[in-house]
Design a protein around this motif. Structure first.
Motif, PDB file in Angstrom:
ATOM      1  N   TRP A 147       0.846  -1.186   0.000  1.00 22.30           N
ATOM      2  CA  TRP A 147       0.000   0.000   0.000  1.00 22.30           C
ATOM      3  C   TRP A 147       0.883   1.238   0.000  1.00 22.30           C
ATOM      4  O   TRP A 147       1.824   1.350   0.782  1.00 22.30           O
ATOM      5  N   HIS A 148       0.577   2.194  -0.861  1.00 20.69           N
ATOM      6  CA  HIS A 148       1.395   3.400  -0.951  1.00 20.69           C
ATOM      7  C   HIS A 148       0.592   4.526  -1.595  1.00 20.69           C
ATOM      8  O   HIS A 148      -0.420   4.293  -2.258  1.00 20.69           O
ATOM      9  N   SER A 149       1.061   5.739  -1.376  1.00 24.44           N
ATOM     10  CA  SER A 149       0.553   6.882  -2.132  1.00 24.44           C
ATOM     11  C   SER A 149       1.724   7.468  -2.902  1.00 24.44           C
ATOM     12  O   SER A 149       2.880   7.118  -2.668  1.00 24.44           O
ATOM     13  N   GLU A 150       1.439   8.381  -3.818  1.00 24.43           N
ATOM     14  CA  GLU A 150       2.481   8.900  -4.691  1.00 24.43           C
ATOM     15  C   GLU A 150       3.154  10.159  -4.140  1.00 24.43           C
ATOM     16  O   GLU A 150       4.076  10.681  -4.751  1.00 24.43           O
ATOM     17  N   GLN A 151       2.705  10.617  -2.971  1.00 22.70           N
ATOM     18  CA  GLN A 151       3.357  11.741  -2.317  1.00 22.70           C
ATOM     19  C   GLN A 151       4.128  11.295  -1.086  1.00 22.70           C
ATOM     20  O   GLN A 151       4.489  12.109  -0.245  1.00 22.70           O
ATOM     21  N   ALA A 152       4.422  10.015  -0.977  1.00 24.42           N
ATOM     22  CA  ALA A 152       4.932   9.452   0.274  1.00 24.42           C
ATOM     23  C   ALA A 152       6.447   9.312   0.318  1.00 24.42           C
ATOM     24  O   ALA A 152       6.971   8.636   1.190  1.00 24.42           O
ATOM     25  N   HIS A 153       7.157   9.926  -0.602  1.00 25.57           N
ATOM     26  CA  HIS A 153       8.590   9.650  -0.694  1.00 25.57           C
ATOM     27  C   HIS A 153       9.429  10.917  -0.593  1.00 25.57           C
ATOM     28  O   HIS A 153      10.469  11.042  -1.211  1.00 25.57           O
ATOM     29  N   TRP A 198      -6.370   9.475 -10.392  1.00 25.32           N
ATOM     30  CA  TRP A 198      -6.816   9.627  -9.011  1.00 25.32           C
ATOM     31  C   TRP A 198      -5.873  10.562  -8.245  1.00 25.32           C
ATOM     32  O   TRP A 198      -4.764  10.817  -8.698  1.00 25.32           O
ATOM     33  N   PRO A 199      -6.283  11.070  -7.093  1.00 25.64           N
ATOM     34  CA  PRO A 199      -5.432  11.965  -6.315  1.00 25.64           C
ATOM     35  C   PRO A 199      -4.166  11.256  -5.836  1.00 25.64           C
ATOM     36  O   PRO A 199      -4.175  10.058  -5.512  1.00 25.64           O
ATOM     37  N   ALA A 200      -3.072  12.015  -5.766  1.00 29.68           N
ATOM     38  CA  ALA A 200      -1.766  11.427  -5.454  1.00 29.68           C
ATOM     39  C   ALA A 200      -1.499  11.297  -3.962  1.00 29.68           C
ATOM     40  O   ALA A 200      -0.503  10.676  -3.583  1.00 29.68           O
ATOM     41  N   GLY A 201      -2.351  11.849  -3.103  1.00 28.28           N
ATOM     42  CA  GLY A 201      -2.051  11.906  -1.680  1.00 28.28           C
ATOM     43  C   GLY A 201      -2.516  10.702  -0.888  1.00 28.28           C
ATOM     44  O   GLY A 201      -2.932   9.667  -1.427  1.00 28.28           O
ATOM     45  N   CYS A 202      -2.484  10.868   0.456  1.00 30.88           N
ATOM     46  CA  CYS A 202      -2.700   9.746   1.372  1.00 30.88           C
ATOM     47  C   CYS A 202      -4.129   9.240   1.382  1.00 30.88           C
ATOM     48  O   CYS A 202      -4.393   8.152   1.914  1.00 30.88           O
ATOM     49  N   THR A 203      -5.079   9.995   0.831  1.00 33.41           N
ATOM     50  CA  THR A 203      -6.462   9.509   0.780  1.00 33.41           C
ATOM     51  C   THR A 203      -6.624   8.329  -0.166  1.00 33.41           C
ATOM     52  O   THR A 203      -7.615   7.602  -0.083  1.00 33.41           O
ATOM     53  N   HIS A 204      -5.672   8.148  -1.068  1.00 33.29           N
ATOM     54  CA  HIS A 204      -5.812   7.130  -2.103  1.00 33.29           C
ATOM     55  C   HIS A 204      -4.624   6.160  -2.083  1.00 33.29           C
ATOM     56  O   HIS A 204      -3.913   5.989  -3.071  1.00 33.29           O
TER      57      HIS A 204
END
Length: 230
Positions: A147-153, A198-204
């Motif tokens: 599980w990951h989001s695209e703003q998590a790095h 889809w949104p890149a943040g933690c909601t997704h």
């Protein structure tokens, strides 16, 4: 909204436990903020698969390209090299999104999807998608399962606003390979020419479920234009 009482353990100099009321409101109509658009054609998708396989082999055999490289975030040099998340997938990094006629066609599909998404969700800021990552997911159990989001790095990824993926081939439901969204409870099946945004943040938070047949796709981000005041 219906608030629910909850005691939150808290050990600090001033507070040990605190009684609060909590609510996580639901959106009207259970809106997911995930857009799925069947746009691309099978013939172009087949050409993209051939381009992917040919380019990977040529680069592995020593051929150099100015704007085309192996994507080392996948495969045995990637984020995970062994264990449950280990993968033998392969990928290309195209750092010029109008690299050739095929990537320009991807841009056309992506623009159509983005325009529909922006109209639906009232996106009014300036964004760009600068490059393309193309991945070849190989069985057994290929894919990125964490599980990951695209703003998590880190701060380098803070400008990512929307995430996108375009599948190049169909994957039978019994062979898995879906893109699954944790909080929305949604699984999107790979289909040739399908664009998902889809949104890149933690909601997704999302993951690629284990694929038991080959899966090809392109992915990337719409990033905020930091040179203008959005």
């Amino acid at each position: 909204m219906e608030m629910v009482k909850q005691t939150v353990p808290r050990k600090s100099t001033f507070i040990e436990n605190v009684d609060i009321e909590v609510c996580y409101p639901k959106t009207r109509d259970n809106e997911s903020f995930i857009g799925v658009y069947d746009i691309g054609d099978a013939e172009t998708c087949d050409s993209l698969i051939n381009f992917t396989n040919t380019s990977i082999e040529e680069i592995k055999n020593g051929k150099k390209y100015e704007h085309l490289h192996l994507d080392e975030t996948v495969g045995n040099k990637g984020h995970y090299t062994e264990g449950r998340l280990g993968r033998e997938d392969e990928g290309l990094f195209v750092n010029k999104n109008d690299y050739n006629d095929l990537t320009r066609k991807l841009n056309d599909w992506l623009q159509i999807g983005y325009d529909l998404y922006a109209e639906k969700y009232h996106v009014r800021i300036i964004v760009h998608s600068y490059f393309v990552k193309i991945h070849k997911v190989t069985p057994p159990a290929g894919g990125y399962h964490s599980w990951h989001s695209e703003q998590a790095h880190g701060v380098d990824n803070a400008s990512r606003y929307l995430t996108w993926i375009i599948y190049f081939n169909d994957v039978n439901p019994e062979d898995g390979g879906e893109t699954e969204f944790k909080f929305q409870g949604i699984k999107v099946n790979p289909k040739a020419g399908r664009v998902v945004i889809w949104p890149a943040g933690c909601t997704h938070l999302h993951r690629g479920n284990a694929a038991w047949s080959e899966k090809y796709y392109a992915t990337g981000w719409f990033e905020c234009d930091t040179t203008v005041d959005n």
